[in-house]
Design a protein around this motif. Sequence first.
Motif, PDB file in Angstrom:
ATOM      1  N   HIS A   1       0.840  -1.193   0.000  1.00  0.00           N
ATOM      2  CA  HIS A   1       0.000   0.000   0.000  1.00  0.00           C
ATOM      3  C   HIS A   1       0.882   1.252   0.000  1.00  0.00           C
ATOM      4  N   PRO A   2       0.434   2.348  -0.642  1.00  0.00           N
ATOM      5  CA  PRO A   2       1.257   3.574  -0.684  1.00  0.00           C
ATOM      6  C   PRO A   2       1.610   4.136   0.689  1.00  0.00           C
ATOM      7  N   GLU A   3       0.799   3.846   1.704  1.00  0.00           N
ATOM      8  CA  GLU A   3       1.089   4.379   3.032  1.00  0.00           C
ATOM      9  C   GLU A   3       1.824   3.382   3.920  1.00  0.00           C
ATOM     10  N   HIS A   4       2.139   2.239   3.368  1.00  0.00           N
ATOM     11  CA  HIS A   4       2.903   1.235   4.127  1.00  0.00           C
ATOM     12  C   HIS A   4       4.328   1.767   4.355  1.00  0.00           C
ATOM     13  N   PRO A   5       4.957   1.444   5.484  1.00  0.00           N
ATOM     14  CA  PRO A   5       6.329   1.922   5.739  1.00  0.00           C
ATOM     15  C   PRO A   5       7.311   1.599   4.627  1.00  0.00           C
ATOM     16  N   LEU A   6       7.157   0.443   3.982  1.00  0.00           N
ATOM     17  CA  LEU A   6       8.080   0.076   2.901  1.00  0.00           C
ATOM     18  C   LEU A   6       7.960   1.026   1.713  1.00  0.00           C
ATOM     19  N   ALA A   7       6.748   1.554   1.489  1.00  0.00           N
ATOM     20  CA  ALA A   7       6.538   2.442   0.342  1.00  0.00           C
ATOM     21  C   ALA A   7       7.200   3.796   0.538  1.00  0.00           C
ATOM     22  N   GLN A   8       7.630   4.088   1.748  1.00  0.00           N
ATOM     23  CA  GLN A   8       8.271   5.369   2.014  1.00  0.00           C
ATOM     24  C   GLN A   8       9.754   5.338   1.652  1.00  0.00           C
ATOM     25  N   LEU A   9      10.255   4.136   1.314  1.00  0.00           N
ATOM     26  CA  LEU A   9      11.661   3.974   0.958  1.00  0.00           C
ATOM     27  C   LEU A   9      11.813   4.037  -0.556  1.00  0.00           C
TER      28      LEU A   9
ATOM     29  N   LEU B   1      -1.945   1.052  -5.125  1.00  0.00           N
ATOM     30  CA  LEU B   1      -0.845   0.212  -4.646  1.00  0.00           C
ATOM     31  C   LEU B   1       0.463   0.803  -5.173  1.00  0.00           C
ATOM     32  N   SER B   2       1.549   0.492  -4.489  1.00  0.00           N
ATOM     33  CA  SER B   2       2.865   1.003  -4.898  1.00  0.00           C
ATOM     34  C   SER B   2       3.810  -0.154  -5.191  1.00  0.00           C
ATOM     35  N   GLN B   3       4.614   0.030  -6.232  1.00  0.00           N
ATOM     36  CA  GLN B   3       5.660  -0.950  -6.523  1.00  0.00           C
ATOM     37  C   GLN B   3       6.899  -0.618  -5.715  1.00  0.00           C
ATOM     38  N   LEU B   4       7.438  -1.637  -5.078  1.00  0.00           N
ATOM     39  CA  LEU B   4       8.655  -1.471  -4.291  1.00  0.00           C
ATOM     40  C   LEU B   4       9.865  -1.821  -5.149  1.00  0.00           C
ATOM     41  N   HIS B   5      10.988  -1.233  -4.824  1.00  0.00           N
ATOM     42  CA  HIS B   5      12.217  -1.486  -5.582  1.00  0.00           C
ATOM     43  C   HIS B   5      13.262  -2.070  -4.635  1.00  0.00           C
ATOM     44  N   LEU B   6      13.473  -3.355  -4.786  1.00  0.00           N
ATOM     45  CA  LEU B   6      14.440  -4.080  -3.969  1.00  0.00           C
ATOM     46  C   LEU B   6      15.766  -4.132  -4.713  1.00  0.00           C
ATOM     47  N   LYS B   7      16.823  -3.694  -4.064  1.00  0.00           N
ATOM     48  CA  LYS B   7      18.134  -3.658  -4.700  1.00  0.00           C
ATOM     49  C   LYS B   7      18.536  -5.052  -5.173  1.00  0.00           C
ATOM     50  N   GLY B   8      18.814  -5.150  -6.462  1.00  0.00           N
ATOM     51  CA  GLY B   8      19.254  -6.420  -7.049  1.00  0.00           C
ATOM     52  C   GLY B   8      18.129  -7.350  -7.450  1.00  0.00           C
ATOM     53  N   SER B   9      16.861  -6.952  -7.185  1.00  0.00           N
ATOM     54  CA  SER B   9      15.756  -7.849  -7.531  1.00  0.00           C
ATOM     55  C   SER B   9      14.441  -7.084  -7.593  1.00  0.00           C
ATOM     56  N   SER B  10      14.351  -6.108  -8.502  1.00  0.00           N
ATOM     57  CA  SER B  10      13.129  -5.307  -8.597  1.00  0.00           C
ATOM     58  C   SER B  10      12.017  -6.060  -9.307  1.00  0.00           C
TER      59      SER B  10
ATOM     60  N   GLN C   1       2.591  -8.821 -12.435  1.00  0.00           N
ATOM     61  CA  GLN C   1       2.390  -7.410 -12.777  1.00  0.00           C
ATOM     62  C   GLN C   1       1.058  -7.163 -13.462  1.00  0.00           C
ATOM     63  N   HIS C   2       0.615  -8.106 -14.299  1.00  0.00           N
ATOM     64  CA  HIS C   2      -0.628  -7.876 -15.034  1.00  0.00           C
ATOM     65  C   HIS C   2      -1.847  -7.836 -14.113  1.00  0.00           C
ATOM     66  N   LEU C   3      -1.715  -8.413 -12.907  1.00  0.00           N
ATOM     67  CA  LEU C   3      -2.842  -8.422 -11.976  1.00  0.00           C
ATOM     68  C   LEU C   3      -2.965  -7.118 -11.185  1.00  0.00           C
ATOM     69  N   VAL C   4      -1.885  -6.332 -11.122  1.00  0.00           N
ATOM     70  CA  VAL C   4      -1.919  -5.112 -10.304  1.00  0.00           C
ATOM     71  C   VAL C   4      -1.553  -3.854 -11.074  1.00  0.00           C
ATOM     72  N   GLN C   5      -1.403  -3.974 -12.395  1.00  0.00           N
ATOM     73  CA  GLN C   5      -0.976  -2.787 -13.143  1.00  0.00           C
ATOM     74  C   GLN C   5      -1.961  -1.632 -13.011  1.00  0.00           C
ATOM     75  N   VAL C   6      -3.256  -1.960 -13.005  1.00  0.00           N
ATOM     76  CA  VAL C   6      -4.265  -0.902 -12.855  1.00  0.00           C
ATOM     77  C   VAL C   6      -4.113  -0.212 -11.504  1.00  0.00           C
ATOM     78  N   GLU C   7      -3.910  -1.006 -10.444  1.00  0.00           N
ATOM     79  CA  GLU C   7      -3.740  -0.433  -9.104  1.00  0.00           C
ATOM     80  C   GLU C   7      -2.463   0.392  -8.996  1.00  0.00           C
ATOM     81  N   ILE C   8      -1.403  -0.047  -9.693  1.00  0.00           N
ATOM     82  CA  ILE C   8      -0.158   0.726  -9.701  1.00  0.00           C
ATOM     83  C   ILE C   8      -0.386   2.056 -10.415  1.00  0.00           C
ATOM     84  N   ASP C   9      -1.102   2.005 -11.540  1.00  0.00           N
ATOM     85  CA  ASP C   9      -1.344   3.222 -12.325  1.00  0.00           C
ATOM     86  C   ASP C   9      -2.207   4.228 -11.573  1.00  0.00           C
ATOM     87  N   ASN C  10      -3.226   3.722 -10.843  1.00  0.00           N
ATOM     88  CA  ASN C  10      -4.095   4.665 -10.126  1.00  0.00           C
ATOM     89  C   ASN C  10      -3.621   4.946  -8.703  1.00  0.00           C
TER      90      ASN C  10
END
Length: 299
Positions: free
Chosen positions: A174-182, A254-263, A242-251
Amino acid sequence: MDRAKSTLEQWRILQAVVDYGGYSQAAEQLNKSQSSLNHAVAKLQFQLGVQLLEVKGRKAYLTECGEVLLRRSRHITQSVNELEMLASNLEKGWEPQLTIAREIIYPMDHLVDALSEFLPQSRGTRVTIIDTVITGTSELINNQSVDLAICGGPPPKGHIAEPLLDIDFILVCHPEHPLAQLSHIEDDQTLAQQLQIVIKDTALSPNTDLGWLKAEQRWTVSNFHEAIAILKKGMGFCWVPQHLVQVEIDNKSLSQLHLKGSSKRKATLSLVIPNRDKQGPANELLEALILQHHQAKTT
């Protein structure tokens, strides 16, 4: 046991008289004499004790009772036609039923596209689709419990697979999850401190769940729709196709997280026929349609 007063042939003649607009037209279509059709309908009415048609001018019209009985008769004659077709198909080796195992990350639209082409050629074959996860798919293939399987990753040992497509997994919360703040997640330890949502393996004796499993706290659900519903409430993170959440990412729900070495992670989906020796013509047709669909997508 009481014998039926009427015959299927009589009902088929009545249907033809109504459908073609009269006795002469029906006689021409059925290659019968008009007098034989008149006799058949008259006898049917006498046997039933109900008037089915009334003649007005030169045309015969259904009575109210005739409309009700004709409508019901269509179901009966259709059922008999299907029964006769099924008997013919079974004699030719055409399967009356097919069971498909579908790894849940396989886009359902792809399978529906193939099935829509299969339907008019299916000769009434019933299709059952079982949603499976990880070793659950392999278990059904090894047990030959399904006629056709779409599996993720390498096929079970001893089985040949035809690759269909690659699925991208992305890390989501979720965009307000602590992980999304990184802006970037530096290592697995950061994830390990948070709730992870995982998908339950469908095997009878599962040995794994879907996704990275280092988090101390995990919630296990049966499919990605349930996982996404939890994520949208602000709880946990999950690797999701990705195809299951692309709409949620676009609107931005939900937020995509970026993990170093494995996005991103990839999974290859393949088509497997568990037992080629027992593969029938309906199965062969559906297999060919699925493969053609994916070949068309890549050209």
